[in-house]
Design an enzyme around this catalytic site. Structure first.
Site, PDB file in Angstrom:
ATOM      1  CG  HIS A  94      73.335  74.376  55.483  1.00  0.00           C
ATOM      2  ND1 HIS A  94      71.994  74.609  55.787  1.00  0.00           N
ATOM      3  CD2 HIS A  94      73.701  73.194  54.877  1.00  0.00           C
ATOM      4  CE1 HIS A  94      71.598  72.588  55.680  1.00  0.00           C
ATOM      5  NE2 HIS A  94      72.540  72.610  54.986  1.00  0.00           N
ATOM      6  CD  GLN A 151      66.540  70.845  58.852  1.00  0.00           C
ATOM      7  OE1 GLN A 151      66.793  71.181  60.073  1.00  0.00           O
ATOM      8  NE2 GLN A 151      65.973  71.067  57.287  1.00  0.00           N
ATOM      9  CB  SER A 165      67.709  73.074  55.489  1.00  0.00           C
ATOM     10  OG  SER A 165      68.149  71.619  55.723  1.00  0.00           O
ATOM     11  CG  ASP A 215      72.445  73.302  46.229  1.00  0.00           C
ATOM     12  OD1 ASP A 215      73.141  72.526  46.642  1.00  0.00           O
ATOM     13  OD2 ASP A 215      71.039  73.198  46.410  1.00  0.00           O
ATOM     14  CG  HIS A 266      72.766  63.367  47.861  1.00  0.00           C
ATOM     15  ND1 HIS A 266      72.965  63.331  46.180  1.00  0.00           N
ATOM     16  CD2 HIS A 266      72.920  64.123  48.344  1.00  0.00           C
ATOM     17  CE1 HIS A 266      74.208  64.753  46.152  1.00  0.00           C
ATOM     18  NE2 HIS A 266      73.939  65.369  47.814  1.00  0.00           N
TER      19      HIS A 266
END
Length: 478
Positions: free
Chosen positions: A370, A355, A375, A394, A20
């Site tokens: 995931h 990332q 991501s 979600d 978040h």
């Protein structure tokens, strides 16, 4: 003499989880870039603030990021959540729900104090922006005559599902069908969805005994809060018109503005974790599109059996891989850490990585994920096909978008015990990185969406125009 109007001042509030905080802070920076005269105060809980600024000695609790590129326009002020250390994982199934009750009560009081203190300092807040687990933030803003906007950090499709569920369509997700994941639900304006692909908080967390029942209640409260806004609630969504045109049209009750993907505007490696970049040097030595990147996010746990199967599948795939195994996961498997690292032949394991930098590297050809929304967006923006391994919240809907709507990946199937087996890892990686026509199509579509996202977020693009419209509306209320 006419009194000068105050500068636009956005108070950006967010839940204390990294998934978040990252998109909220990215939006804060975007607001500053869009409005050079604006101020932003970024606020999350005291415990999360302390993790962001472990060496910040300011007595008043304020903080500034190390780069200091906002010229004092960005300030960090934490609010209390009623605890000393924040939420701590516990075997007690009621621990999270108890934390949420404390978070809601203490957070509302704390944020009210921040708004009042900023006004007393001559830095009044002119617009509150809050993320999805803070419905009370709108009430705090309303009580002080300050307009507010929800920043929805999940896809528009998920927002539309929640909206319709809590507006008379809950009966379509009745108890007798929850054990049949193939049962199809139809909601206004959305494609038919199997119950097994709906957000898990609607299928698993309606029971008061569920560990995440408080999230179900919080989302219900959030939808009710938006209905109270007059004349219409403003909802900023971390997506773009091009990615989700149907879902965005499915919620006409509010002013929904897609402003994403809201991606990093600079180096974010200082948030929560700083690490060396040896993995980037390792990537530099690999051929283009050859590396499998694996990460299951900042919260997911992993049993020893799953880790064994994952590493075996990656080794058998015959491709180099970069696998993120968080420190807390390795700590839980302490007796096996040396053995695990000793089994890495074709790849490397790291506790953390930047990332966005990894996904942007030319050597990366596939992302085993995931399917957290951050991501997914980072992968789409980088043009990297995905192997989807969704678990909760979600993530199942996100996987549907990746596989069915955008055709940039494949969804892996877990066994009856929820374990992703080695053979399935190898099959899925080959399906997006191999020589088949399907793999070539996934790569082609990934390139297409990368270009489309770049256009949407670039100068004059759809998301950039929506963000500017929001800033202009905020300026008009000052």
């Amino acid at each position: 003499m006419e009194e000068m109007s105050p500068r636009p001042h956005f108070l950006v509030l967010t839940f204390p989880f990294q998934g978040h905080i990252a998109p909220a802070l990215r939006l804060a920076r975007r607001l500053l870039a869009a409005a050079p005269d604006a101020l932003v105060t970024f606020s999350t809980t005291e415990a999360a603030h302390a993790r962001m600024f472990p060496a910040t000695p300011e007595a008043d609790g304020a903080g500034v990021l190390p780069d200091g590129d906002e010229d004092g326009r960005l300030e960090f002020l934490p609010f209390p959540d009623g605890t000393e250390a924040g939420y701590v994982r516990s075997a007690d199934p009621g621990a999270f729900n108890a934390y949420m009750a404390s978070f809601h009560a203490a957070g509302a009081r704390g944020v009210a104090g921040i708004v009042d203190a900023l006004a007393a300092r001559g830095r009044p807040v002119t617009r509150v922006v809050y993320t999805l687990l803070l419905p009370w933030a709108a009430g705090v803003a309303r009580d002080r005559g300050v307009p507010s906007a929800l920043y929805w950090i999940q896809p528009a499709a998920v927002f539309a599902i929640y909206h319709h569920y809590f507006h008379g369509h809950a009966a379509g997700v009745v108890a007798e069908h929850r054990r049949d994941p193939s049962f199809v639900v139809e909601l206004p304006g959305l494609a038919p969805q199997a119950i097994g692909d709906l957000p898990s908080f609607l299928t698993d967390s309606t029971d008061p005994s569920d560990i995440f029942h408080s999230i179900f209640n919080t989302i219900r409260d959030l939808i009710e809060t938006l209905d109270k806004e007059s004349p219409r609630a403003t909802v900023l969504v971390n997506t773009c018109q091009e990615l989700e045109p149907g879902s965005l049209a499915a919620v006409g009750a509010h002013d929904v503005l897609p402003v994403g993907p809201v991606l990093p505007s600079g180096d974010e490696s200082g948030i929560f974790k700083q690490d060396g970049a040896e993995y980037m040097e390792w990537l530099d030595a690999k051929p283009a599109n050859s590396v499998v990147y694996v990460s299951f996010g900042s919260l997911a746990s992993m049993a020893r059996e799953q880790l064994d199967e994952l590493l075996l599948g990656l080794e058998v795939s015959g491709r180099p891989y970069l696998c993120v195994i968080r420190k807390d996961v390795m700590t839980a498997l302490a007796e096996a850490e040396a053995e695990v690292r000793g089994r890495l032949r074709s790849g490397v394991a790291v506790e953390w990585c930047d990332q966005v930098r990894v996904l942007s590297h030319a050597a990366v050809g596939c992302f085993v994920t995931h399917c957290g929304w951050n991501s997914v967006l980072e992968s789409v923006a980088s043009g990297v096909p995905m192997v989807c391994v969704p678990r909760m919240s979600d993530q199942r809907m996100n996987a549907q978008l990746v596989v069915r709507e955008w055709r940039v990946g494949v969804r892996a199937q877990v066994d009856s015990g929820g374990v992703l087996r080695a053979a399935e890892v190898g099959r899925c990686v080959d399906e997006v990185m191999g020589d088949s026509e399907a793999a070539a199509e996934a790569r082609r579509m990934a390139g297409k969406w990368k270009r489309m996202v770049a256009e949407a977020t670039g100068k004059g693009g759809s998301s950039e125009r929506n963000l500017m419209a929001f800033v202009d509306s905020a300026r008009s209320t000052v």
